[in-house]
Design a protein around this motif. Structure first.
Motif, PDB file in Angstrom:
ATOM      1  N   ASP A 154       0.891  -0.979   0.077  1.00 14.33           N
ATOM      2  CA  ASP A 154       0.315   0.482  -0.256  1.00 14.33           C
ATOM      3  C   ASP A 154       0.755   0.956   0.201  1.00 14.33           C
ATOM      4  OD1 ASP A 154      -2.339  -1.707   0.159  1.00 14.33           O
ATOM      5  OD2 ASP A 154      -2.245  -1.650   2.172  1.00 14.33           O
ATOM      6  N   PHE A 155       2.245   1.213   0.416  1.00 15.00           N
ATOM      7  CA  PHE A 155       3.196   2.257   1.041  1.00 15.00           C
ATOM      8  C   PHE A 155       3.433   2.456  -0.814  1.00 15.00           C
ATOM      9  CE2 PHE A 155       7.855   4.649   1.372  1.00 15.00           C
ATOM     10  CZ  PHE A 155       7.303   5.032   2.334  1.00 15.00           C
ATOM     11  N   LYS A 209       2.699   1.856  -3.583  1.00 16.09           N
ATOM     12  CA  LYS A 209       1.744   2.171  -4.684  1.00 16.09           C
ATOM     13  C   LYS A 209       1.093   3.780  -4.123  1.00 16.09           C
ATOM     14  CE  LYS A 209      -3.374   0.987  -5.846  1.00 16.09           C
ATOM     15  NZ  LYS A 209      -4.523   0.577  -5.295  1.00 16.09           N
ATOM     16  N   THR A 210       0.912   3.962  -3.406  1.00 20.27           N
ATOM     17  CA  THR A 210       1.030   5.542  -2.752  1.00 20.27           C
ATOM     18  C   THR A 210       1.657   6.505  -3.185  1.00 20.27           C
ATOM     19  OG1 THR A 210      -0.713   4.737  -0.390  1.00 20.27           O
ATOM     20  CG2 THR A 210      -0.008   7.858  -0.968  1.00 20.27           C
ATOM     21  N   THR A 240       1.702   7.010  -7.019  1.00 15.45           N
ATOM     22  CA  THR A 240       0.859   7.236  -7.664  1.00 15.45           C
ATOM     23  C   THR A 240       0.898   9.537  -7.473  1.00 15.45           C
ATOM     24  OG1 THR A 240      -0.664   5.695  -7.212  1.00 15.45           O
ATOM     25  CG2 THR A 240      -1.478   7.890  -6.855  1.00 15.45           C
ATOM     26  N   ALA A 241       1.766   9.469  -6.143  1.00 15.98           N
ATOM     27  CA  ALA A 241       1.809  10.983  -5.465  1.00 15.98           C
ATOM     28  C   ALA A 241       3.329  11.662  -6.776  1.00 15.98           C
ATOM     29  CB  ALA A 241       2.263  11.091  -5.014  1.00 15.98           C
ATOM     30  N   LYS A 263       4.677  12.604   2.610  1.00 18.55           N
ATOM     31  CA  LYS A 263       4.014  11.374   2.837  1.00 18.55           C
ATOM     32  C   LYS A 263       4.860  10.683   4.206  1.00 18.55           C
ATOM     33  CE  LYS A 263       2.018  10.848  -0.988  1.00 18.55           C
ATOM     34  NZ  LYS A 263      -0.174  11.186  -0.834  1.00 18.55           N
ATOM     35  N   HIS A 316      -1.472   8.677   5.861  1.00 17.32           N
ATOM     36  CA  HIS A 316      -2.588   8.535   4.519  1.00 17.32           C
ATOM     37  C   HIS A 316      -1.174   7.962   4.041  1.00 17.32           C
ATOM     38  CE1 HIS A 316       0.040  12.050   5.019  1.00 17.32           C
ATOM     39  NE2 HIS A 316      -0.085  12.871   3.746  1.00 17.32           N
ATOM     40  N   SER A 317      -0.116   7.714   3.787  1.00 22.62           N
ATOM     41  CA  SER A 317       1.044   7.239   3.274  1.00 22.62           C
ATOM     42  C   SER A 317       0.497   5.789   2.584  1.00 22.62           C
ATOM     43  CB  SER A 317       1.924   7.448   3.764  1.00 22.62           C
ATOM     44  OG  SER A 317       2.728   6.745   4.926  1.00 22.62           O
ATOM     45  N   TYR A 318      -0.492   5.558   3.460  1.00 24.39           N
ATOM     46  CA  TYR A 318      -1.362   3.774   3.196  1.00 24.39           C
ATOM     47  C   TYR A 318      -2.326   3.998   2.742  1.00 24.39           C
ATOM     48  CZ  TYR A 318       3.120   2.202   6.146  1.00 24.39           C
ATOM     49  OH  TYR A 318       4.620   2.013   7.308  1.00 24.39           O
ATOM     50  N   GLY A 319      -2.868   5.219   2.184  1.00 25.96           N
ATOM     51  CA  GLY A 319      -3.694   5.332   1.441  1.00 25.96           C
ATOM     52  C   GLY A 319      -5.164   5.302   2.544  1.00 25.96           C
TER      53      GLY A 319
END
Length: 561
Positions: A464-465, A467-468, A471-472, A524, A557-560
Motif C-alpha cells: 500500500d505504501f 502504491k501511494t 501514484t504521487a 508522505k 495517509h501514505s498507506y492510503g
C-alpha cells in the motif's frame, strides 16, 4: 444587642438602654421609676422592666460600694496561673474577712514584656448572694416581667469604664492626662471615686446625701420633711463664704443651714484628694459632681472655694453620645451609674469586666423549678424533625434494597451472557467479588483483541505504501526505485522505533529531479531525512545516474488510510 444598665437608688430605680453592635453603641432610652413610700425597690424594678418596649439581651448591675473592695496589683509575670496565685497571696492578709468566704474576680488591664497590671475586685459571698436574691424575680412572681442580671460588678469598675470611654472623646482628653475624682451625691449615700491612667485609685461610700440637706432645712424651719424636700427643690441654694454675695438676711440663714452639712462633704473630698495625690504622686485635674443634689444652685462654687480644686458637673450621657446629642443637666446628673454599667457590656469590655456572676453565682446555675411550658414548642419541633428523619431513612433503605436485588439479577444475567460456560459457583463468586469479575472480563477482552489483530488485514502494508508513493510521483519524473525498506530488518530486533521507519533509494536521470522528489516525499514521510546525492553508472552501462536515499516515518495517509 440591647443592653440595660440598672441603678438601684434609695428613692428611685434608674435604667439606661443602649444598642450595641460590632463594638459601637448608641444610647436608646433612659428611664426612672420612683420607689413609693413603704415599697420595696423590687416593685419599681418590675415597673421598669414592664415599661421596656423590648426585653434586653443583657442586664448589668453594681453592688454597693460599701460591700466591695478592690486592689490594683503589678505582678511580675504574664502566666495566668501565676497571676491567680499572686492575687491570693497578696489578698490573704489584707482582707477584713476570710478569703475562702469571698468572691474574687480580676481583670488584666495591661501587659508589658514581663509585667501584668491586674485589677482585683472582692466581695463577701453572703453579700453577693443576698444582693442577687433580693432583686431577682421571674414571670411567675411578677406578671410577664423578668429580671436576672448578667453582669454584677462594682461601682468602681463601672465608673472606670465610663471615664475611659469619656477619655476617648476629644472633650475628655484631660481625664486621660491627670487624676480626676467623681463625687456621686445620692439621696442617702454619696460615692467618691478617684480615677488615674485608666484605673480606679480609690472608691468610698459616705452615709450622707441629699436627705441630710432636707433634714437641715426641716430642723431650721421646723417643717415636715416632705415640705422641706420640696422647698429644697424649688428654692434651695447655697452661698460660698469665700465669695460674698448680696443676699438678704433670710437667704443667708437658709444658706448657712445647708453650709453646715456641706462642710462635711467638702472635708471628705479634701481627704480623698490627699489620698489620691499620695497614691499617684500627681495633682488632681478636676473634681466632677453628679447626682440630683449636684444641681443645687451655688453648690459648685461652694465646693470649689472649700476644696481649692476645679469643680465641674459630669455630663455623663452628653460626653459619650455618638450622635452628638446634648442631654439636659438633670439627665446627665441622674444617670451616670446606669450608663456606666451599660458600657461595661460593650465591645471588649464585656469580656474583661469584673463580674461576680461566676462560679456558684453563675447565671442559670441556681436551683429552680423547670418550666416545661417554655420548652414544649421546641420539643415538638425536635420530635417532628426526628420522626421525619427516621421515616426518610426507612423508605430509602427499602428502595435501595429493592434496587440492589434488581441490579444483582441483571448482573448475573450479563455474566452468563459474557461467560457462556460459567458454572453456578463461579457466578456466585463473581457476584460476591466484583473486582475479580472485572479482572476476568479485562483478561478475556485482551485475548479477543489479540485475535482480532491477527485476523484483521494489515493497515500498514508495504505494498500500500509503495502504491501511494507511485501514484504521487508524476510521469515526467523519470527514476527508478532500487531499494525500499519499511519497518525493521529481518536481522534486527523488533522495536517500536524501527517498526515505523521507511527508507527509499532512487536512481535519477538528472540531479535536479531530487528537489521535486524531496517535496513529494515530504508529504508522505514525517521527519524526512535526505541522503547525499552520488553519481553512479547506469546498470545497463548506457550513461550516468544519480543515487539518492530518503528516510523518515510514514504517515497514515501514505498507506492510503
Amino acid at each position: 444587642m440591647r443592653i440595660l444598665g440598672v441603678d438601684i437608688g434609695t428613692t428611685s430605680v434608674k435604667g439606661v438602654e443602649i444598642d450595641s453592635a460590632f463594638g459601637r453603641f448608641e444610647i436608646r432610652d433612659y428611664h426612672e421609676f420612683r420607689i413609693g413610700l413603704g415599697e420595696e425597690p423590687k416593685q419599681a424594678l418590675s415597673n421598669l422592666m414592664q415599661s421596656l418596649s423590648r426585653k434586653p439581651d443583657r442586664i448589668a448591675m453594681a453592688m454597693p460600694c460599701r460591700t466591695t473592695t478592690f486592689r490594683n496589683l503589678t505582678v511580675p509575670t504574664r502566666n495566668k496561673k501565676a497571676i491567680q496565685a499572686a492575687i491570693n497571696f497578696e489578698l490573704d492578709d489584707e482582707l477584713p474577712f476570710p478569703i475562702d468566704e469571698s468572691v474574687i474576680e480580676h481583670s488584666i488591664v495591661s501587659v508589658s514584656k514581663q509585667m501584668s497590671t491586674v485589677h482585683v475586685s472582692v466581695a463577701p459571698q453572703k453579700h453577693v448572694n443576698s444582693f442577687i436574691e433580693n432583686f431577682r424575680f421571674d414571670h411567675k412572681q411578677q406578671g410577664e416581667s423578668e429580671f436576672d442580671p448578667d453582669l454584677l460588678t462594682t461601682e468602681a469598675w463601672a465608673y472606670r469604664t465610663l471615664f475611659n470611654r469619656i477619655a476617648q472623646h476629644p472633650v475628655g482628653r484631660m481625664i486621660s492626662e491627670q487624676p480626676v475624682i467623681l463625687v456621686q451625691i445620692g439621696h442617702a449615700r454619696t460615692v467618691i471615686y478617684a480615677h488615674n491612667k485608666g484605673l480606679p485609685v480609690l472608691a468610698k461610700e459616705l452615709s450622707w446625701g441629699g436627705r441630710d440637706l432636707t433634714a437641715a432645712i426641716s430642723q431650721k424651719y421646723s417643717i415636715p420633711l416632705d415640705q422641706a424636700e420640696q422647698t429644697k427643690l424649688d428654692h434651695g441654694f447655697v452661698v460660698s463664704p469665700f465669695s460674698p454675695q448680696d443676699v438678704t438676711v433670710e437667704q443667708a440663714e437658709f444658706s448657712e443651714a445647708l453650709s453646715q452639712q456641706l462642710k462635711y462633704l467638702a472635708h471628705e473630698i479634701k481627704q480623698s484628694i490627699l489620698a489620691c495625690k499620695n497614691v499617684t504622686k500627681r495633682n488632681i485635674g478636676a473634681v466632677y459632681i453628679a447626682g440630683g443634689t449636684s444641681l443645687l444652685p451655688g453648690l459648685q462654687q461652694f465646693l470649689e472655694d472649700s476644696v481649692k480644686a476645679p469643680i465641674k458637673p459630669l455630663a455623663a450621657l452628653s460626653s459619650i453620645a455618638t450622635s452628638g446629642i446634648t442631654y439636659s443637666e438633670h439627665t446627665d446628673a441622674t444617670f451616670p451609674l446606669s450608663i456606666s454599667l451599660a458600657l461595661c457590656m460593650v465591645g471588649s469590655e464585656r469580656a474583661t469586666s469584673a463580674n461576680f456572676r461566676k462560679g456558684q453565682f453563675l447565671k442559670h446555675m441556681r436551683s429552680r423549678e423547670i418550666d416545661l411550658s417554655t420548652i414544649r414548642h421546641v420539643g415538638l419541633g425536635v420530635s417532628t424533625v426526628l420522626l421525619t428523619l427516621f421515616i426518610s431513612l426507612f423508605v430509602q433503605s427499602k428502595v435501595y434494597k429493592s434496587r440492589s436485588i434488581e441490579l444483582d439479577a441483571q448482573l448475573e444475567k450479563n455474566i452468563r451472557s459474557f461467560f457462556t460456560n460459567l458454572s453456578g459457583s463461579a457466578v456466585k463468586t463473581y457476584l460476591a467479588n466484583t473486582s475479580t469479575l472485572k479482572a476476568s472480563i479485562n483478561k478475556e477482552l485482551d485475548k479477543q483483541r489479540d485475535l482480532n489483530r491477527l485476523l484483521s488485514p494489515n493497515t500498514h502494508s508495504p505494498f500500500d505504501f509503495i502504491k501511494t508513493i507511485s501514484t504521487a510521483i508524476p510521469k515526467d519524473l523519470i527514476m527508478d526505485i532500487t531499494m525500499l525498506q519499511i519497518g525493521s530488518a529481518p536481522t534486527e530486533p523488533f522495536t517500536s522505533a524501527n517498526q515505523s521507519n521507511a527508507s527509499l533509494t532512487f536512481l535519477l536521470s538528472n540531479p535536479q529531479t531530487a528537489e521535486k522528489l524531496a517535496t513529494i516525499l515530504g508529504t508522505k514521510l514525517n521527519d524526512i531525512q535526505r541522503g547525499k546525492t552520488e553519481e553512479v553508472t547506469a546498470p545497463d552501462g548506457t550513461g550516468k545516474r544519480w543515487k539518492i536515499t530518503f528516510s523518515g516515518k510514514p504517515s497514515e495517509h501514505s498507506y492510503g488510510n
